[in-house]
Design a protein around this motif. Sequence first.
Motif: not given
Length: 88
Positions: A16, A54, A13
């Motif tokens: 990104y 994602y 996470r």
Amino acid sequence: MELSEADPKGLVRESYRIEGITPGECRSIFMDWALSLRVDADHPAAIRVLLDHYAAGAPDHPMTATLQAGLAPPEAPKRRGGRVGRMA
């Protein structure tokens, strides 16, 4: 598999969210991520969960390419013959 199980420390996470992250940095984060999963975890399933969550929003991100490479089958070992093979 839930997203929280697939990325227990939030490493992917956060990758990104980093602007200008390089492919090398993504590979390093990927290694840390892989080591943070439970021993009995299904790594390919976790990668698929991460890609589903994602990659759609960031198809050109270097972490997307790194995760996709993590699903690729390993290359067959190459035989090295002659003197070079004996020196390794």
